[in-house]
Design a protein around this motif. Structure first.
Motif, PDB file in Angstrom:
ATOM      1  N   ALA A 120       0.843  -1.201   0.000  1.00 28.29           N
ATOM      2  CA  ALA A 120       0.000   0.000   0.000  1.00 28.29           C
ATOM      3  C   ALA A 120       0.875   1.246   0.000  1.00 28.29           C
ATOM      4  CB  ALA A 120      -0.922   0.001   1.215  1.00 28.29           C
ATOM      5  N   MET A 179       2.222   1.833  -3.501  1.00 29.42           N
ATOM      6  CA  MET A 179       1.213   2.341  -4.430  1.00 29.42           C
ATOM      7  C   MET A 179       0.887   3.790  -4.139  1.00 29.42           C
ATOM      8  SD  MET A 179      -1.533  -0.682  -5.020  1.00 29.42           S
ATOM      9  CE  MET A 179      -1.847  -0.960  -3.304  1.00 29.42           C
ATOM     10  N   VAL A 236      -0.931  -3.856  -6.850  1.00 26.22           N
ATOM     11  CA  VAL A 236      -2.379  -3.819  -6.621  1.00 26.22           C
ATOM     12  C   VAL A 236      -2.896  -5.226  -6.360  1.00 26.22           C
ATOM     13  CG1 VAL A 236      -4.620  -3.291  -7.619  1.00 26.22           C
ATOM     14  CG2 VAL A 236      -2.700  -1.818  -8.072  1.00 26.22           C
ATOM     15  N   HIS A 258      -1.536  -6.664  -3.090  1.00 25.23           N
ATOM     16  CA  HIS A 258      -2.133  -5.953  -1.957  1.00 25.23           C
ATOM     17  C   HIS A 258      -3.542  -6.475  -1.680  1.00 25.23           C
ATOM     18  CE1 HIS A 258      -3.497  -2.650   0.591  1.00 25.23           C
ATOM     19  NE2 HIS A 258      -4.537  -2.515  -0.212  1.00 25.23           N
ATOM     20  N   MET A 309      -4.389  -8.629   1.659  1.00 22.21           N
ATOM     21  CA  MET A 309      -5.249  -8.039   2.689  1.00 22.21           C
ATOM     22  C   MET A 309      -6.522  -8.857   2.904  1.00 22.21           C
ATOM     23  SD  MET A 309      -3.941  -5.557   4.195  1.00 22.21           S
ATOM     24  CE  MET A 309      -2.971  -4.074   4.204  1.00 22.21           C
ATOM     25  N   GLY A 325      -4.931  -8.338 -10.943  1.00 23.85           N
ATOM     26  CA  GLY A 325      -5.943  -7.868 -10.016  1.00 23.85           C
ATOM     27  C   GLY A 325      -6.292  -8.952  -9.027  1.00 23.85           C
ATOM     28  N   TRP A 326      -6.787  -8.557  -7.841  1.00 22.96           N
ATOM     29  CA  TRP A 326      -7.030  -9.587  -6.829  1.00 22.96           C
ATOM     30  C   TRP A 326      -8.169 -10.502  -7.244  1.00 22.96           C
ATOM     31  CZ3 TRP A 326     -10.951 -10.544  -3.000  1.00 22.96           C
ATOM     32  CH2 TRP A 326     -12.070  -9.717  -3.113  1.00 22.96           C
ATOM     33  N   TYR A 364     -12.260   5.280  -8.232  1.00 26.67           N
ATOM     34  CA  TYR A 364     -11.802   5.270  -6.852  1.00 26.67           C
ATOM     35  C   TYR A 364     -12.949   5.338  -5.855  1.00 26.67           C
ATOM     36  CZ  TYR A 364      -6.844   4.814  -6.817  1.00 26.67           C
ATOM     37  OH  TYR A 364      -5.593   4.267  -6.884  1.00 26.67           O
ATOM     38  N   PHE A 368     -14.924   0.045  -0.731  1.00 24.13           N
ATOM     39  CA  PHE A 368     -14.588  -1.244  -0.129  1.00 24.13           C
ATOM     40  C   PHE A 368     -13.516  -1.117   0.939  1.00 24.13           C
ATOM     41  CE2 PHE A 368     -12.125  -1.921  -4.211  1.00 24.13           C
ATOM     42  CZ  PHE A 368     -10.855  -1.972  -3.663  1.00 24.13           C
ATOM     43  N   HIS A 369     -12.731  -0.033   0.911  1.00 18.85           N
ATOM     44  CA  HIS A 369     -11.845   0.144   2.065  1.00 18.85           C
ATOM     45  C   HIS A 369     -12.635   0.556   3.298  1.00 18.85           C
ATOM     46  CE1 HIS A 369      -8.521  -0.017  -0.864  1.00 18.85           C
ATOM     47  NE2 HIS A 369      -7.838  -0.463   0.166  1.00 18.85           N
ATOM     48  N   PHE A 397     -13.942  -3.013   4.255  1.00 15.42           N
ATOM     49  CA  PHE A 397     -12.927  -3.991   4.637  1.00 15.42           C
ATOM     50  C   PHE A 397     -12.096  -3.528   5.831  1.00 15.42           C
ATOM     51  CE2 PHE A 397     -12.731  -6.431   0.451  1.00 15.42           C
ATOM     52  CZ  PHE A 397     -13.138  -7.593   1.050  1.00 15.42           C
ATOM     53  N   VAL A 448     -11.715  -5.695   9.079  1.00 17.30           N
ATOM     54  CA  VAL A 448     -10.475  -6.402   9.378  1.00 17.30           C
ATOM     55  C   VAL A 448      -9.738  -5.752  10.531  1.00 17.30           C
ATOM     56  CG1 VAL A 448      -8.255  -7.116   8.478  1.00 17.30           C
ATOM     57  CG2 VAL A 448     -10.259  -7.217   7.035  1.00 17.30           C
ATOM     58  N   PHE A 449      -9.545  -4.435  10.482  1.00 16.97           N
ATOM     59  CA  PHE A 449      -8.680  -3.832  11.485  1.00 16.97           C
ATOM     60  C   PHE A 449      -9.446  -3.285  12.684  1.00 16.97           C
ATOM     61  CE2 PHE A 449      -5.483  -3.799   8.004  1.00 16.97           C
ATOM     62  CZ  PHE A 449      -4.661  -4.716   8.624  1.00 16.97           C
ATOM     63  N   ARG A 487      -9.702   3.317 -11.098  1.00 21.49           N
ATOM     64  CA  ARG A 487      -8.843   2.539 -10.222  1.00 21.49           C
ATOM     65  C   ARG A 487      -7.799   1.791 -11.037  1.00 21.49           C
ATOM     66  NH1 ARG A 487     -12.569  -2.621  -8.369  1.00 21.49           N
ATOM     67  NH2 ARG A 487     -10.652  -3.315  -7.399  1.00 21.49           N
ATOM     68  N   ARG A 488      -6.804   1.295 -10.343  1.00 22.75           N
ATOM     69  CA  ARG A 488      -5.728   0.505 -10.940  1.00 22.75           C
ATOM     70  C   ARG A 488      -4.983   1.247 -12.038  1.00 22.75           C
ATOM     71  NH1 ARG A 488      -9.152  -5.075 -11.707  1.00 22.75           N
ATOM     72  NH2 ARG A 488      -9.193  -5.740  -9.530  1.00 22.75           N
TER      73      ARG A 488
HETATM   74  C1  HEM Z   1      -3.105   0.568   5.187  1.00 22.57           C
HETATM   75  C2  HEM Z   1      -4.182   0.937   4.651  1.00 22.57           C
HETATM   76  C3  HEM Z   1      -4.468   0.718   3.180  1.00 22.57           C
HETATM   77  C4  HEM Z   1      -4.093   1.516   2.149  1.00 22.57           C
HETATM   78  C5  HEM Z   1      -3.291   2.784   2.244  1.00 22.57           C
HETATM   79  C6  HEM Z   1      -4.606   0.912   0.952  1.00 22.57           C
HETATM   80  C7  HEM Z   1      -4.405   1.438  -0.322  1.00 22.57           C
HETATM   81  C8  HEM Z   1      -4.834   0.828  -1.473  1.00 22.57           C
HETATM   82  C9  HEM Z   1      -4.565   1.291  -2.787  1.00 22.57           C
HETATM   83  C10 HEM Z   1      -3.742   2.528  -3.116  1.00 22.57           C
HETATM   84  C11 HEM Z   1      -5.143   0.440  -3.661  1.00 22.57           C
HETATM   85  C12 HEM Z   1      -5.083   0.499  -5.167  1.00 22.57           C
HETATM   86  C13 HEM Z   1      -6.265   1.125  -5.771  1.00 22.57           C
HETATM   87  C14 HEM Z   1      -6.138   1.096  -7.242  1.00 22.57           C
HETATM   88  O1  HEM Z   1      -5.106   1.459  -7.784  1.00 22.57           O
HETATM   89  O2  HEM Z   1      -7.116   0.689  -7.873  1.00 22.57           O
HETATM   90  C15 HEM Z   1      -5.806  -0.572  -2.909  1.00 22.57           C
HETATM   91  C16 HEM Z   1      -6.513  -1.615  -3.463  1.00 22.57           C
HETATM   92  C17 HEM Z   1      -7.122  -2.594  -2.723  1.00 22.57           C
HETATM   93  N1  HEM Z   1      -7.119  -2.725  -1.346  1.00 22.57           N
HETATM   94 FE1  HEM Z   1      -6.194  -1.477  -0.055  1.00 22.57          FE
HETATM   95  N2  HEM Z   1      -5.272  -0.224   1.265  1.00 22.57           N
HETATM   96  C18 HEM Z   1      -5.221  -0.383   2.633  1.00 22.57           C
HETATM   97  C19 HEM Z   1      -5.783  -1.399   3.360  1.00 22.57           C
HETATM   98  C20 HEM Z   1      -6.551  -2.436   2.832  1.00 22.57           C
HETATM   99  C21 HEM Z   1      -7.245  -3.433   3.585  1.00 22.57           C
HETATM  100  C22 HEM Z   1      -7.246  -3.557   5.098  1.00 22.57           C
HETATM  101  C23 HEM Z   1      -7.892  -4.232   2.694  1.00 22.57           C
HETATM  102  C24 HEM Z   1      -8.791  -5.456   2.897  1.00 22.57           C
HETATM  103  C25 HEM Z   1      -8.849  -6.239   3.876  1.00 22.57           C
HETATM  104  C26 HEM Z   1      -7.604  -3.742   1.384  1.00 22.57           C
HETATM  105  C27 HEM Z   1      -8.094  -4.317   0.221  1.00 22.57           C
HETATM  106  C28 HEM Z   1      -7.847  -3.835  -1.038  1.00 22.57           C
HETATM  107  C29 HEM Z   1      -8.347  -4.444  -2.235  1.00 22.57           C
HETATM  108  C30 HEM Z   1      -9.222  -5.718  -2.310  1.00 22.57           C
HETATM  109  C31 HEM Z   1      -7.889  -3.684  -3.290  1.00 22.57           C
HETATM  110  C32 HEM Z   1      -8.192  -3.912  -4.763  1.00 22.57           C
HETATM  111  C33 HEM Z   1      -7.086  -4.583  -5.443  1.00 22.57           C
HETATM  112  C34 HEM Z   1      -7.380  -4.668  -6.895  1.00 22.57           C
HETATM  113  O3  HEM Z   1      -7.818  -3.667  -7.470  1.00 22.57           O
HETATM  114  O4  HEM Z   1      -7.166  -5.752  -7.461  1.00 22.57           O
HETATM  115  N3  HEM Z   1      -6.788  -2.644   1.494  1.00 22.57           N
HETATM  116  N4  HEM Z   1      -5.603  -0.323  -1.561  1.00 22.57           N
END
Ligand code: HEM
Ligand SMILES: [Cu+2]
Lengths: 247, 95, 574
Positions: free
Chosen positions: C54, C57, C83, C86, C90, C151-152, C398, C404-405, C408, C412-413, C465-466
């Motif tokens: 994270a 990114m 991405v 991550h 997570m 992608g996830w 976004y 979803f953040h 989630f 989670v936290f 996104r992404r």
């Molecule tokens: C520390 C805090 C977090 C930050 C700063 C963060 C930041 C980000 C960023 C920058 C993206 C990419 C968005 C994009 O480019 O489309 C992302 C995607 C994602 N995050 Fe987080 N995130 C955090 C915590 C979490 C947590 C706790 C979860 C879930 C339990 C999570 C699940 C996801 C998922 C599922 C994606 C989508 C990945 C994808 O597009 O394939 N994130 N996050």
């Protein structure tokens, strides 16, 4: 403390082991369901796949079906003899089941071989991709089942299906024996709150010698493996017409 | 628990299973219309599966909880396939 | 061996048994509490990896194409990889182990008064399969061409053939890691469900089971019946990659949408798999820290059941713009809106439970309230996404990321930290530091919102996104400063977790010893010693009452443990 004797009967109660196996089967239904469902959906979309299905030999498929069905019969006979505590017969039926499983795999690989030699591979087209995936996944389950059955068979050969009768040092086939006294300290559940459904579990019972697996005689596991084996059989019962008979 | 004298029962079930399997082939020889044939084929498969589950897997003696564990996935499977019919099947057939 | 370990269960078992070798006690343990801790530590370790991705990114999004300290420039292909990893980490490697595995393992047997899981060795196996899965996933960073970048959600055709991303081993390992993880959690699920059904203490009827246990069992159920099709789907995806089949490749007659359906058939229940355990912890904490009976016990259990049932028929709301049959959009919009009803009921019950209570904002309670507040935002913004009409505008922006953040992260936290602090005394036999706990909460709460609230705005402004480099898009120039703000907030959010790490480890070793029932709660786990010995209870607990009898007027104490006999009977025996 509840002191219980191990008299396993179908009295509407089920052991934790059995419950676990049924949960496993439940999850397997979803796995096969996903794969078979995908096949059904695409098969309905492609009536032309009938041509491919025509390449599969119905007599060989039927033979394999019969083999697997018969192995289910021998498996249930092994289970029946658990109740009678007839170790010899148990071993014989277990071995027969495992052998028929192997025959099934043998016939299957003969079929695979025939396909390969005609230049048909999983990547030939989508029908064959499904054919090899579904039968392969099923074959993996058959292998797992055979392994479990053979393990039980060796337990049978070494007379480890039941704990020894006190004083003799060996199990006493034929005689009902005293059963095992399990001092159940693992949970304190009260049958009344479970509607009498589930037997108290004994996982933490004072451990006996090695053969009292988890406090239950190994022999109990024949039923569990049997359930799994029949399930694998049922999957084939559906796979056979889906793949072979829709030409 | 000796009311279940199933020693012979198991064998009889096996005979039935074999007979039904052969039944597939009979249907092939007499050559019924295709959709009837398919109904028969999958009907037979269903009956066989039920025979195995009911007798060899002792579902007939089993408590309700087992049925719940079994019916949920079967139901979900049906839902999955039904809901996907328009999206996967019909699309490919072009309507 | 086996036998010795099992005998070492008297209350003095903790130190007196030299024959309990280190390897059996800490590594290949069959004790549900040790396995819970193993899952917890593994999950928290993976959280560090997830946070690092994270960080990278966010750096790239705020300061495009400059070297991120500790790594270097995040190129576009690396961004895709980050991405993907991550999201995967997570959700599957932090959310699942911490919330589902660690919590279920620790809480279910203790709350139902069992000595252990009914299949302790299966339990151990499930943990080690999970470790294998973690190893697979981490190894994928180091194979040629690097980790998966699809992608996830791993949508094909991107994920189905090497020719699209140039990544082969990364994708294969990603699929294998998921497969192992699913196998592990299926074993776990069988264990939790069977334990719940078979091993409840005498008197613990279904209507006396604490809500935490109910909701954890609900999470296991959600997982258990939804994962099968995805396992099948993953096998097909694997074969597409390694055997050249074309299940998901249109040019070979395959159907990419099939994967999306199989994925989301699991994916939506999966959201509840991580959400329900968070809720479980919060539901247990609320009555304890407001000293009030929970409001609507039965209503909540039934609402959960309804939500579970509905969760299997809402999945296509993730696919409104996927090109699926438009005739499906309507029914799925309706079920999606329906499913918010049971959750609304649960939230209202929780608010009603808080109302008029003597609320004590100790650390677990802070996290619980924080969970409610943040999740409410996540849930409300979900309404925009749930109906097909507005989804088409928001999807892929976004806005979705923020949404979803907001669901989630609280689950989670916030839920996870609530649970960790609440059960910390029971788990480790020591108290955490209340002061550090509060500092940690406020840091996290404030900077979580600073990080993700602006993202709603960025998303509705059109940032997709992404994307690896927002500076390539003219319309995103307006969000430059906002993106920097978000990034800095995210850094502080991540750095703030150091407070937790210090508190956690300091308290494990140096914290003041905890009594058996430091929060004066009713449920059975608090009647065992802190920490409970192998085997948990010294005598068979018997349950006489429901779990939430707080502040009864006819009692001197404001709580009545579940295993306390009714008054008349107590007098009779005394
Ligand atoms: C520390 C805090 C977090 C930050 C700063 C963060 C930041 C980000 C960023 C920058 C993206 C990419 C968005 C994009 O480019 O489309 C992302 C995607 C994602 N995050 Fe987080 N995130 C955090 C915590 C979490 C947590 C706790 C979860 C879930 C339990 C999570 C699940 C996801 C998922 C599922 C994606 C989508 C990945 C994808 O597009 O394939 N994130 N996050
Ligand atoms: Cu969803």
């Amino acid at each position: 403390m509840i002191v219980q004797t191990a008299a396993v009967e179908n009295s509407g109660e089920i052991s934790t082991g059995k419950l676990g196996i049924w949960w496993l089967i439940g999850s397997e239904i979803m796995i096969f369901g996903g794969a078979i469902g995908s096949f059904i959906l695409l098969r309905l979309a492609h009536p032309d796949w009938a041509d491919n299905a025509g390449h599969l030999s119905v007599p060989i498929g039927s033979l394999n079906t019969l083999v697997l069905l018969t192995s289910s019969y021998t498996m249930v006979k092994a289970f029946e003899n658990v109740k009678k505590r007839d170790r010899k017969k148990i071993c014989r039926f277990l071995l027969a089941t495992a052998l028929m499983g192997l025959v099934f795999l043998g016939i299957k690989s003969f079929e695979y071989h025939g396909k390969f030699s005609h230049g048909i591979y999983p990547n030939t087209n989508l029908f064959w991709a499904f054919y090899f995936t579904l039968t392969g996944l099923h074959a993996l389950h058959v292998i797992a089942g055979i392994t479990a059955i053979l393990i039980l068979w060796t337990f049978g050969l070494r007379d480890r299906l039941w704990p020894p009768a006190p004083g003799t040092g060996t199990a006493s086939p034929g005689s009902p024996g005293p059963g095992i006294d399990i001092i159940d300290i693992s949970n304190f559940s009260d049958p009344s709150i479970r509607g009498g459904i589930i037997r108290p579990n004994v996982n933490m019972s004072i451990p006996g010698p090695r053969w009292s697996g988890g406090g239950r005689p190994i022999a109990d596991r024949i039923e569990l493996v049997g359930l799994y084996w029949h399930f694998v059989d049922v999957v084939w019962i559906f796979l056979f017409p889906l793949l072979y008979l829709t030409a | 628990m000796e009311p279940e004298k199933k020693g012979l029962g198991y064998f009889a079930i096996w005979v039935w299973l074999v007979a039904l399997t052969v039944g597939y082939l009979v249907e092939r020889f007499i050559g019924v219309p295709r959709h009837v044939a398919l109904a028969v084929i999958f009907g037979i498969a269903l009956v066989k599966a039920l025979l195995v589950a009911w007798n060899y897997m002792h579902l007939k003696h089993e408590s309700r909880i087992i049925f719940v564990i079994l019916l949920i996935p079967i139901l979900l499977f049906a839902i999955l396939v039904l809901l996907l019919l328009p999206d996967i099947t019909l699309v490919h057939r072009g309507n | 061996m086996e036998g010795n370990r099992h005998q070492a269960r008297g209350n003095s078992a903790h130190h007196s048994h030299g024959d309990e070798k280190f390897i059996w006690k800490y590594v290949f343990s069959t004790d549900h509490k040790m396995i819970a801790k193993q899952y917890l530590f593994t999950g928290l370790f993976m959280a560090l990896v997830g946070a690092f991705t994270a960080y990278l990114m966010r750096w790239q999004l705020a300061y495009p194409n400059t070297a991120a300290p500790g790594w270097g420039v995040v190129t576009a292909d690396k961004f895709n990889m980050l991405v993907t990893m991550h999201g995967t980490i997570m959700v599957f490697f932090v959310g699942m182990p911490v919330l589902v595995a660690a919590l279920s393992n620790f809480v279910i047997p203790l709350q139902i008064g069992a000595r252990d899981m009914v299949f302790p060795r299966l339990n151990m196996l499930s943990y080690w399969v999970f470790v294998a899965s973690v190893v697979c996933l981490l190894a994928s960073f180091f194979v040629p061409a690097g980790a998966s970048a699809c992608g996830w959600t791993g949508y094909p055709p991107l994920s189905a053939s090497q020719e699209y991303t140039g990544i082969f081993w990364g994708v294969v390992l990603w699929i294998l890691a998921l497969a192992l993880e699913f196998a592990s959690f299926t074993m776990g699920g069988i264990n939790y469900l069977a334990t719940f059904m078979c091993a409840r203490a005498k008197g613990l009827t279904y209507s006396r089971v604490p809500l935490a246990t109910w909701f954890l069992v609900g999470a296991s159920l959600a997982f258990f019946f939804s994962v099968g099709p995805l396992i099948a789907g993953a096998i097909m995806l694997l074969l597409d990659n390694v055997a050249g089949t074309g299940f998901y490749l249109p040019q070979k007659g395959g159907e990419p949408l099939l994967w999306q359906h199989l994925f989301w058939f699991f994916g939506h229940p999966e959201v509840y798999v991580v959400f329900l355990p968070g809720l479980a912890a919060v539901l247990e904490i609320i009555p304890v820290f407001s000293r009030k009976p929970i409001f609507g016990y039965r209503t909540m259990v039934w609402s959960m059941a309804v939500a579970l049932a509905l969760s299997y028929v809402v999945w296509a709301h993730h696919m409104f713009i996927s090109g699926m049959d438009p005739r499906l959009a309507m029914p799925f919009s309706i079920t999606t809106i329906l499913i918010s009803v049971p959750f609304a009921i649960i939230i209202f019950c929780m608010l009603a439970s808080l109302r008029g209570g003597s609320i004590r904002l100790a650390t677990p309670m802070l996290w619980a309230v924080g969970f409610l507040v943040t999740f409410l935002i996540g849930g409300l913004t979900g309404i925009f996404l749930g109906s097909a009409a507005s989804n088409i505008y928001f999807h892929g922006t976004y806005f979705v990321v923020a949404h979803f953040h907001y669901t989630f992260f609280p689950a989670v936290f916030f839920g996870g930290f609530a649970a960790i602090h609440f059960w910390f005394p029971k788990m480790f036999g020591r108290m955490y530091s209340e002061r550090l706990g509060k500092i940690h909460f406020w840091l996290t709460f404030v900077f979580f919102n600073c990080t993700f609230w602006p993202i709603f705005q960025i998303g509705s402004g059109g940032m997709i996104r992404r994307i690896a480099d927002p500076s390539q898009y003219r319309i995103l120039d307006q969000f430059k400063t906002l993106n920097v703000f978000v990034t800095i907030s995210a850094f502080i959010l991540i750095a703030g977790q150091i407070v937790f790490v210090i508190n956690f480890f300091w308290s494990i070793f140096r914290g003041p010893a905890a009594e058996a029932n430091p929060f004066r709660a009713n449920t059975l786990e608090w009647s065992a010693a802190s920490p409970p010995p192998h085997g948990n209870f010294t005598a068979a607990p018997v349950v006489y009452r429901g779990p939430y009898e707080y502040s009864l007027p006819d009692r001197a104490e404001d709580f009545v443990p579940q295993n306390e006999p009714p008054l008349a009977q107590a007098e009779g025996t005394a």
